[in-house]
Design a protein around this motif. Structure first.
Motif, short mmCIF file in Angstrom:
data_model
loop_
_atom_site.label_atom_id
_atom_site.label_comp_id
_atom_site.label_asym_id
_atom_site.label_seq_id
_atom_site.Cartn_x
_atom_site.Cartn_y
_atom_site.Cartn_z
N GLY A 18 0.82 -1.21 0.00
CA GLY A 18 0.00 0.00 0.00
C GLY A 18 0.85 1.26 0.00
N ILE A 19 1.99 1.20 0.66
CA ILE A 19 2.89 2.36 0.69
C ILE A 19 3.46 2.61 -0.70
N PHE A 20 3.83 1.54 -1.38
CA PHE A 20 4.37 1.70 -2.73
C PHE A 20 3.33 2.25 -3.71
N ILE A 21 2.10 1.82 -3.55
CA ILE A 21 1.03 2.33 -4.41
C ILE A 21 0.79 3.81 -4.13
N THR A 22 0.82 4.20 -2.86
CA THR A 22 0.65 5.60 -2.50
C THR A 22 1.78 6.45 -3.08
N VAL A 23 3.01 5.99 -2.96
CA VAL A 23 4.15 6.71 -3.53
C VAL A 23 4.01 6.80 -5.04
N PHE A 24 3.56 5.73 -5.67
CA PHE A 24 3.36 5.72 -7.12
C PHE A 24 2.34 6.79 -7.52
N TYR A 25 1.22 6.88 -6.80
CA TYR A 25 0.20 7.87 -7.11
C TYR A 25 0.71 9.29 -6.89
N VAL A 26 1.49 9.50 -5.86
CA VAL A 26 2.05 10.83 -5.59
C VAL A 26 2.99 11.23 -6.74
N VAL A 27 3.79 10.30 -7.23
CA VAL A 27 4.69 10.59 -8.34
C VAL A 27 3.89 10.89 -9.60
N ILE A 28 2.85 10.14 -9.86
CA ILE A 28 2.01 10.37 -11.04
C ILE A 28 1.34 11.74 -10.96
N ILE A 29 0.80 12.09 -9.81
CA ILE A 29 0.15 13.39 -9.64
C ILE A 29 1.17 14.52 -9.76
N GLY A 30 2.36 14.34 -9.20
CA GLY A 30 3.42 15.34 -9.33
C GLY A 30 3.83 15.55 -10.78
N ALA A 31 3.95 14.47 -11.53
CA ALA A 31 4.30 14.57 -12.95
C ALA A 31 3.19 15.28 -13.72
N PHE A 32 1.95 15.01 -13.38
CA PHE A 32 0.83 15.68 -14.04
C PHE A 32 0.89 17.19 -13.81
#
Length: 107
Positions: A18-32
């Motif tokens: 779950g932590i890795f998925i959260t970090v993944f979403y944060v990176v995706i939102i930051g890139a957006f």
């Protein structure tokens, strides 16, 4: 007893995932946000600063208030613009008040 141990191990693995998925979403939102907001704004700032640095005496400018005028004098931060056919209507203004520059027809 083995059933309880396997259930605890799978819960621990699921929490770590779950932590890795959260970090993944944060990176995706930051890139957006970078590609949708920050990068186009920087590109526009570079375009405007290049336009203002190429401004010369005699250029026709459109101000942010919608007036067309001819550049008479340029200093570091301000310009003097002559408006209309009346040669006495010369107004000093900030360079940042220029929205568009049109070069004379001779060039």
């Amino acid at each position: 007893m083995n059933i309880l141990l396997t259930a605890d191990e799978s819960a621990a693995v699921g929490a770590g995932g779950g932590i890795f998925i959260t970090v993944f979403y944060v990176v995706i939102i930051g890139a957006f946000f970078y590609f949708a907001l920050y990068r186009p704004q920087k590109k526009e700032q570079k375009r405007v600063s290049a336009m203002l640095s190429e401004m010369a005496v005699g250029d026709v400018v459109l101000t942010t208030s919608g007036f067309y005028g001819i550049v008479i004098d340029i200093t570091d931060d301000t310009i003097i613009v002559e408006f209309g056919s009346n040669k006495n209507c010369r107004i000093p203004m900030q360079k940042s008040a220029v929205a568009r520059i049109e070069k004379p027809d001779g060039e």
